[in-house]
Design a protein around this motif. Sequence first.
Motif, short mmCIF file in Angstrom:
data_model
loop_
_atom_site.label_atom_id
_atom_site.label_comp_id
_atom_site.label_asym_id
_atom_site.label_seq_id
_atom_site.Cartn_x
_atom_site.Cartn_y
_atom_site.Cartn_z
N ALA A 1 38.12 49.34 38.90
CA ALA A 1 39.23 49.43 40.26
C ALA A 1 38.38 50.19 41.50
O ALA A 1 37.80 51.22 41.49
N ILE A 2 38.17 49.55 42.44
CA ILE A 2 37.09 49.86 43.63
C ILE A 2 37.79 49.76 44.84
O ILE A 2 38.61 48.98 45.02
N ASP A 3 37.76 50.94 45.57
CA ASP A 3 38.01 51.01 46.84
C ASP A 3 37.19 50.20 48.02
O ASP A 3 36.14 49.53 47.59
N ASP A 4 37.66 50.01 49.36
CA ASP A 4 36.73 49.12 50.20
C ASP A 4 35.43 49.76 50.69
O ASP A 4 34.54 49.11 51.27
N ASP A 5 35.31 51.25 50.19
CA ASP A 5 33.84 51.80 50.54
C ASP A 5 33.05 51.73 49.36
O ASP A 5 32.08 52.54 49.09
N THR A 6 33.59 50.83 48.36
CA THR A 6 32.50 50.93 47.03
C THR A 6 32.19 49.42 46.66
O THR A 6 32.84 48.50 46.96
N ALA A 7 31.30 49.26 45.75
CA ALA A 7 30.86 48.00 45.34
C ALA A 7 30.02 48.29 43.86
O ALA A 7 29.59 49.62 43.68
N ILE A 8 29.85 47.12 43.44
CA ILE A 8 29.06 47.31 41.87
C ILE A 8 27.88 46.21 42.28
O ILE A 8 27.84 45.19 42.35
N LYS A 9 26.54 46.89 42.09
CA LYS A 9 25.28 46.22 42.00
C LYS A 9 24.97 45.87 40.66
O LYS A 9 25.24 46.71 39.66
N VAL A 10 24.69 44.65 40.62
CA VAL A 10 24.41 44.18 38.87
C VAL A 10 23.00 43.45 38.97
O VAL A 10 22.69 42.54 39.71
N VAL A 11 22.04 43.96 38.25
CA VAL A 11 20.58 43.56 37.93
C VAL A 11 20.56 43.33 36.54
O VAL A 11 20.68 44.48 35.84
N ASP A 12 20.15 42.24 36.09
CA ASP A 12 19.83 42.01 34.56
C ASP A 12 21.08 42.48 33.71
O ASP A 12 20.86 42.85 32.52
N GLY A 13 22.35 41.99 34.47
CA GLY A 13 23.49 42.52 33.66
C GLY A 13 24.05 43.76 33.62
O GLY A 13 25.13 44.04 32.96
N THR A 14 23.20 44.84 34.27
CA THR A 14 23.39 46.09 34.13
C THR A 14 24.20 46.50 35.43
O THR A 14 23.50 46.38 36.47
N PRO A 15 25.40 46.84 35.21
CA PRO A 15 26.31 47.41 36.54
C PRO A 15 25.86 48.98 37.13
O PRO A 15 25.53 49.74 36.27
N GLU A 16 25.67 48.75 38.37
CA GLU A 16 25.86 50.40 39.11
C GLU A 16 26.71 50.59 40.16
O GLU A 16 26.62 49.47 40.90
N VAL A 17 27.47 51.38 39.89
CA VAL A 17 28.35 51.77 41.18
C VAL A 17 27.65 52.47 42.58
O VAL A 17 27.25 53.44 42.27
N ILE A 18 28.04 51.69 43.64
CA ILE A 18 27.50 52.15 44.95
C ILE A 18 28.67 52.49 45.58
O ILE A 18 29.77 51.73 45.94
N SER A 19 29.04 54.04 45.88
CA SER A 19 30.15 54.21 46.78
C SER A 19 30.18 55.29 47.54
O SER A 19 29.43 56.28 47.33
N GLU A 20 30.88 55.22 48.74
CA GLU A 20 31.19 56.28 49.55
C GLU A 20 32.59 56.59 49.55
O GLU A 20 33.14 57.50 50.45
N GLY A 21 33.31 56.05 48.42
CA GLY A 21 34.71 56.13 48.50
C GLY A 21 35.20 56.61 46.95
O GLY A 21 34.80 57.45 46.38
N ASN A 22 36.15 55.85 46.66
CA ASN A 22 36.96 55.78 45.28
C ASN A 22 36.69 54.93 44.47
O ASN A 22 37.21 53.94 44.86
N TRP A 23 36.52 55.15 43.11
CA TRP A 23 36.82 54.09 42.12
C TRP A 23 37.32 54.82 40.79
O TRP A 23 36.97 55.89 40.56
N LYS A 24 37.64 53.84 39.83
CA LYS A 24 37.72 54.06 38.69
C LYS A 24 37.49 53.20 37.63
O LYS A 24 37.72 51.99 37.95
N LEU A 25 36.94 53.47 36.34
CA LEU A 25 36.54 52.53 35.30
C LEU A 25 37.60 52.64 34.15
O LEU A 25 37.69 53.64 33.79
N PHE A 26 38.38 51.70 33.90
CA PHE A 26 39.58 51.62 32.84
C PHE A 26 38.55 51.04 31.64
O PHE A 26 38.17 49.88 31.74
#
Length: 243
Positions: free
Chosen positions: A217-242
Amino acid sequence: MKLLLTSAGIKNASIHAALVELLGKPIAECNALFVPTALYPFPGSPYMAARAMSSNSQSRLWDLGWKSVGILELSVLPSIEEDAWVPTVRDADALLVWGGDPLFLANWMRRSGLTDLLPTLRPEAVYVGVSAGSIAVTSTFVETYVDPPRGTDGPLKSEDIVFSTPEGDVDRILVTGQGAGLVDFAVIPHLDHEHHLDASTANAEKWAAHIPAPTYAIDDDTAIKVVDGTPEVISEGNWKLFG
């Protein structure tokens, strides 16, 4: 291909830097294709599409200074020869997929052939999703509707659900849909946004319980970068992983 899955586009310097890193060269040297398809189920969608493709958009994507930007409308693709559009997609440095209705978008991604084409694109190509554009590349996602959605295909599951807003509890239909399956996690955008009252943390947790995959769950200041199937959260805001 690489992915940058956002809630609201390139909203801050961190997400912008992640995009440039994924592209591997300046934006000014890159050709992009813009996909507005997910907007069309909504009233006033022609005007919404025009705003998305202008400097008046609150979510920057079109006007980042690309070398060139073309429009790829998925709903017309089944009616034309693949030779007329597939090479253009293969040559693009970035595919910019706008928000709207994720169920409608996922449907047209399948019907147009884009779902099958995406995994075959160049490794250096970048898929940039905004809201529904991010949701639609996951394997399984959920979305709420006042009325049952129409004009879609693919396996769907729906059930009544109650979620909370500051105005009180609201009854909606929670629909589970199938996306392109480019990533093995799900995305819920606009976390705790004042204009997306149903996307509260409490409701996101309730929705995530219906998704058989880790859910960001990501807010508008957050993104998820995916390279070779591996996710990395890029954020200046708030997010949560369920989990």
